[in-house]
Design an enzyme around this catalytic site. Structure first.
Site, mmCIF file in Angstrom:
data_model
loop_
_atom_site.group_PDB
_atom_site.id
_atom_site.type_symbol
_atom_site.label_atom_id
_atom_site.label_comp_id
_atom_site.label_asym_id
_atom_site.label_seq_id
_atom_site.Cartn_x
_atom_site.Cartn_y
_atom_site.Cartn_z
ATOM 1 N N GLY A 189 -6.277 5.529 7.654
ATOM 2 C CA GLY A 189 -6.636 4.839 6.408
ATOM 3 C C GLY A 189 -6.853 3.351 6.624
ATOM 4 N N GLU A 229 3.483 6.636 -4.971
ATOM 5 C CA GLU A 229 2.766 7.912 -5.138
ATOM 6 C C GLU A 229 3.544 9.118 -4.609
ATOM 7 O OE1 GLU A 229 -0.053 7.094 -1.232
ATOM 8 O OE2 GLU A 229 -0.826 8.326 -2.836
ATOM 9 N N GLY A 249 -8.713 13.270 10.940
ATOM 10 C CA GLY A 249 -9.140 14.523 11.573
ATOM 11 C C GLY A 249 -8.965 14.466 13.070
ATOM 12 N N ASP A 296 1.742 1.292 4.246
ATOM 13 C CA ASP A 296 2.992 1.907 3.767
ATOM 14 C C ASP A 296 4.222 1.348 4.485
ATOM 15 O OD1 ASP A 296 1.402 3.453 2.193
ATOM 16 O OD2 ASP A 296 1.728 5.332 3.262
ATOM 17 N N ARG A 355 3.098 7.047 0.589
ATOM 18 C CA ARG A 355 3.161 8.499 0.710
ATOM 19 C C ARG A 355 4.603 8.985 0.854
ATOM 20 N NH1 ARG A 355 -1.679 10.970 3.165
ATOM 21 N NH2 ARG A 355 -2.018 9.261 4.627
ATOM 22 N N ASP A 410 0.710 6.118 12.154
ATOM 23 C CA ASP A 410 1.541 7.064 12.914
ATOM 24 C C ASP A 410 0.689 8.177 13.524
ATOM 25 O OD1 ASP A 410 1.052 7.958 10.303
ATOM 26 O OD2 ASP A 410 2.853 9.196 10.252
ATOM 27 N N MET A 412 0.414 2.952 -3.821
ATOM 28 C CA MET A 412 0.425 3.819 -2.636
ATOM 29 C C MET A 412 1.801 3.818 -1.985
ATOM 30 S SD MET A 412 -3.220 3.513 -0.752
ATOM 31 C CE MET A 412 -4.614 4.441 -1.397
ATOM 32 N N ALA A 434 -7.600 -0.402 -4.133
ATOM 33 C CA ALA A 434 -7.851 -1.846 -4.301
ATOM 34 C C ALA A 434 -6.828 -2.683 -3.546
ATOM 35 C CB ALA A 434 -7.836 -2.210 -5.782
ATOM 36 N N ILE A 435 -5.675 -2.107 -3.212
ATOM 37 C CA ILE A 435 -4.660 -2.916 -2.513
ATOM 38 C C ILE A 435 -4.836 -2.887 -0.992
ATOM 39 C CG2 ILE A 435 -3.000 -2.573 -4.389
ATOM 40 C CD1 ILE A 435 -1.322 -0.871 -2.416
HETATM 41 N N1 LIG Z 1 -0.102 14.812 16.113
HETATM 42 C C1 LIG Z 1 -1.299 14.270 16.418
HETATM 43 N N2 LIG Z 1 -1.805 14.422 17.660
HETATM 44 C C2 LIG Z 1 -3.012 13.904 17.972
HETATM 45 N N3 LIG Z 1 -3.773 13.200 17.101
HETATM 46 C C3 LIG Z 1 -3.322 13.016 15.856
HETATM 47 C C4 LIG Z 1 -2.053 13.538 15.434
HETATM 48 N N4 LIG Z 1 -1.866 13.188 14.128
HETATM 49 C C5 LIG Z 1 -2.967 12.506 13.761
HETATM 50 N N5 LIG Z 1 -3.833 12.378 14.783
HETATM 51 C C6 LIG Z 1 -5.145 11.751 14.729
HETATM 52 O O1 LIG Z 1 -5.056 10.340 14.510
HETATM 53 C C7 LIG Z 1 -6.094 9.912 13.626
HETATM 54 C C8 LIG Z 1 -5.510 9.150 12.453
HETATM 55 O O2 LIG Z 1 -4.472 9.888 11.851
HETATM 56 P P1 LIG Z 1 -4.104 9.744 10.316
HETATM 57 O O3 LIG Z 1 -2.839 10.478 10.082
HETATM 58 O O4 LIG Z 1 -5.270 10.124 9.492
HETATM 59 O O5 LIG Z 1 -3.945 8.181 10.069
HETATM 60 P P2 LIG Z 1 -2.859 7.139 10.523
HETATM 61 O O6 LIG Z 1 -3.057 6.896 11.966
HETATM 62 O O7 LIG Z 1 -3.193 5.965 9.718
HETATM 63 O O8 LIG Z 1 -1.531 7.727 10.212
HETATM 64 C C9 LIG Z 1 -6.846 11.152 13.214
HETATM 65 O O9 LIG Z 1 -8.024 11.258 13.968
HETATM 66 C C10 LIG Z 1 -5.875 12.252 13.519
HETATM 67 O O10 LIG Z 1 -6.488 13.492 13.803
HETATM 68 O O1 LIG Z 2 -7.124 8.764 0.538
HETATM 69 P P1 LIG Z 2 -6.782 8.487 1.950
HETATM 70 O O2 LIG Z 2 -7.764 7.644 2.676
HETATM 71 O O3 LIG Z 2 -6.462 9.741 2.695
HETATM 72 O O4 LIG Z 2 -5.478 7.600 1.980
HETATM 73 C C1 LIG Z 2 -4.365 7.709 1.150
HETATM 74 C C2 LIG Z 2 -3.115 7.272 1.871
HETATM 75 O O5 LIG Z 2 -3.354 6.284 2.793
HETATM 76 C C3 LIG Z 2 -2.241 5.416 2.887
HETATM 77 O O6 LIG Z 2 -2.729 4.128 2.665
HETATM 78 C C4 LIG Z 2 -1.585 5.541 4.218
HETATM 79 O O7 LIG Z 2 -2.559 5.692 5.181
HETATM 80 P P2 LIG Z 2 -2.252 5.798 6.707
HETATM 81 O O8 LIG Z 2 -1.372 6.980 6.967
HETATM 82 O O9 LIG Z 2 -3.602 5.915 7.282
HETATM 83 O O10 LIG Z 2 -1.591 4.492 7.069
HETATM 84 C C5 LIG Z 2 -1.252 5.895 1.853
HETATM 85 O O11 LIG Z 2 -0.590 4.899 1.193
HETATM 86 C C6 LIG Z 2 -2.085 6.762 0.976
HETATM 87 O O12 LIG Z 2 -1.328 7.829 0.543
HETATM 88 MG MG LIG Z 3 -0.144 7.820 8.559
#
Ligand SMILES: Nc1ncnc2c1ncn2[C@@H]1O[C@H](COP(=O)(O)OP(=O)(O)O)[C@@H](O)[C@H]1O
Ligand SMILES: O=P(O)(O)OC[C@H]1O[C@](O)(COP(=O)(O)O)[C@@H](O)[C@@H]1O
Ligand SMILES: [Mg+2]
Length: 442
Positions: free
Chosen positions: A89, A310, A156, A211, A256, A181, A254, A365-366
């Site tokens: 995100g 949320e 994804g 977050d 999660r 993460d 936001m 917006a944040i």
């Molecule tokens: N357990 C995992 N192993 C490998 N790649 C992952 C894993 N979890 C998430 N990813 C990949 O990292 C990218 C970002 O993950 P996402 O959860 O959407 O956002 P964020 O990194 O902000 O938490 C995505 O392409 C996702 O498929």
């Molecule tokens: O609608 P999207 O893009 O999936 O994102 C929503 C979520 O993204 C967040 O900003 C957190 O995103 P990340 O896990 O990517 O840091 C949450 O606060 C919110 O629940």
């Molecule tokens: Mg995350």
């Protein structure tokens, strides 16, 4: 409580034998209250009780490797090829970090080949058709003035073997992953495939999340900007609530699994009366429940402001389609804000109380705004630390700040748990002191 057992060892690609171009800058550095020398450690614990509970000698106390430039480095800068990717995100400051990485690499280390991989991990996979772009000082000029990420992002999963195929085919030596993460889990799988193939590619994370749910890094960049932006909604909710008889302002922000944005936005303007976060379950009904409490408060004081993260109260919304996840496997949440709006309105009506409820959800917006100056400073310093770590051959680590010091945190540790508001801790206590809400409802 027994002290946590943590492995703070950072993986390296090999010995550092090359004189760093920054070595002259380091001539007079030493550990001070502002800086930690590269041979020192940043203590994991910072209270006497925590340290005493370790029952360990001084040199056996757990500590993080400090961030910062090394006198000797692993990669020959003129031959080093770098990749940068942003995933997950949006978060204020992504462009600051990209620019900080590019400028530090080019101006101080003399790296000339930097690629920006586009749209998250998709950018490594040919079938998506997003070829990488060249990054240099010109390409990143002024990008920090804008929210979002100039590289694009995605959720994804992608196959880490295919990602490493791409890195190998482009002879990339260093990959910077800016993400949350999920991205760091992805980065660790990439670093593991690199190791499995015996390659020398450094994988360095710069953790982002509004977050603030990544542990062992004090605070994530963009969080301060995001909660500051959220305070505008709280202010509006308060103005609206005060302007009408029995006014209720309800704001959903936001968050999660972690309620930091809700807590900090509340503390920032001190107008909210109730904060509901995922970490603290609450009862809605009954004499001691949230609804009755809110009604009493409005009767006594004429208005009230409620802030909900949320992820709060999801247990009230579980019926329906359980287990739904997004492309990255993150659980899709139901809308607690809309649910609370309906329940509060119904409850006031049932009790014959007039009310006017104004619901505000600032939503994206944040997080789509540029970083504020504080976050921009933090971003650029994280970027510098990330470049220093990478050039010194560190890998499978993220840069962060611990107890105010820049440090190297193994990725495995940074994804080992979620940073959450501790219901027994001082932040939540401050929220209770500020709002006057009871420790529990029901
Ligand atoms: N357990 C995992 N192993 C490998 N790649 C992952 C894993 N979890 C998430 N990813 C990949 O990292 C990218 C970002 O993950 P996402 O959860 O959407 O956002 P964020 O990194 O902000 O938490 C995505 O392409 C996702 O498929
Ligand atoms: O609608 P999207 O893009 O999936 O994102 C929503 C979520 O993204 C967040 O900003 C957190 O995103 P990340 O896990 O990517 O840091 C949450 O606060 C919110 O629940
Ligand atoms: Mg995350």
């Amino acid at each position: 409580m027994a002290p946590e057992s943590v492995d703070l060892t950072v993986r390296t690609l090999g010995d550092c034998r090359i004189e760093s171009p920054l070595a002259p800058l380091l001539a007079e550095t030493e550990s001070t209250e502002h800086y930690v020398d590269e041979n020192d450690r940043v203590l994991f614990d910072d209270t006497v009780n925590m340290i005493a509970a370790r029952k360990a000698k001084l040199d056996a106390l757990p500590g993080f490797e400090p961030g910062g430039p090394r006198r000797k480095i692993f990669f020959q800068p003129s031959k080093t090829r770098v990749g940068i990717v942003t995933c997950g995100g949006l978060c204020p400051g992504l462009n600051d970090v990209i620019r900080g990485l590019v400028l530090e690499l080019t101006s101080h280390y003399g790296v000339t080949k930097i690629y920006g991989f586009r749209n998250g991990y998709q950018g490594f996979i040919a079938k998506y058709g997003h070829p990488p772009i060249d990054l240099d000082a010109e390409a990143v000029s002024g990008v920090n003035e804008y929210g979002g990420t100039i590289l694009g992002t995605s959720r994804g999963s992608q196959d880490p073997y295919e990602i490493v195929d791409c890195l190998e085919s482009m002879s990339i030596n260093v990959l910077f992953v800016i993400g949350g993460d999920g991205s760091m889990r992805g980065a660790l799988t990439i670093a593991d495939v690199v190791k499995e193939r015996g390659l020398k590619i450094a994988v360095i994370g710069v953790p982002k999340t509004i977050d603030n749910d990544i542990p062992y890094i004090d605070q994530s960049f963009g969080f301060q900007t995001a909660f500051s932006k959220a305070t505008e909604s709280l202010r509006s909710a308060h103005v609206e609530a005060r302007a009408v008889p029995n006014g209720v302002g309800l704001v959903q922000v936001m968050g999660r699994h972690s309620g930091f944005i809700a807590c900090y936005a509340t503390l920032a303007n001190n107008d909210a009366d109730y904060v509901l976060i995922p970490e603290v379950p609450f009862q809605l009904d009954g004499d001691d429940g949230f609804l009755a409490h809110l009604r009493r408060r409005v009767r006594e004081r004429g208005h009230a402001v409620v802030v909900a993260a949320e992820g709060a109260g999801q247990e009230y919304l579980e019926s329906g389609e359980p287990g739904q996840v997004d492309q990255s496997g993150n659980r899709k949440l139901k809308d607690i804000g809309l649910y609370l709006r309906r329940r509060i309105a119904d409850d006031f009506a049932e009790h014959g109380m007039e009310t006017s409820l104004k619901y505000i959800d600032p939503s994206y917006a944040i997080r789509s705004v540029p970083a504020n100056p504080y976050d921009s400073v933090y971003c650029i310093r994280l970027a510098h630390a990330a470049v220093h770590a990478a050039m010194a051959g560190r890998t499978a680590m993220v840069v962060g700040r611990w107890r105010g010091r820049f440090v190297h945190v193994p990725i495995a540790l940074a994804i080992s748990k979620r940073n959450q508001v501790d219901p027994a801790g001082d932040l939540w206590m401050s929220v209770l002191e500020t709002t006057g809400q009871p420790r529990t409802f029901g």
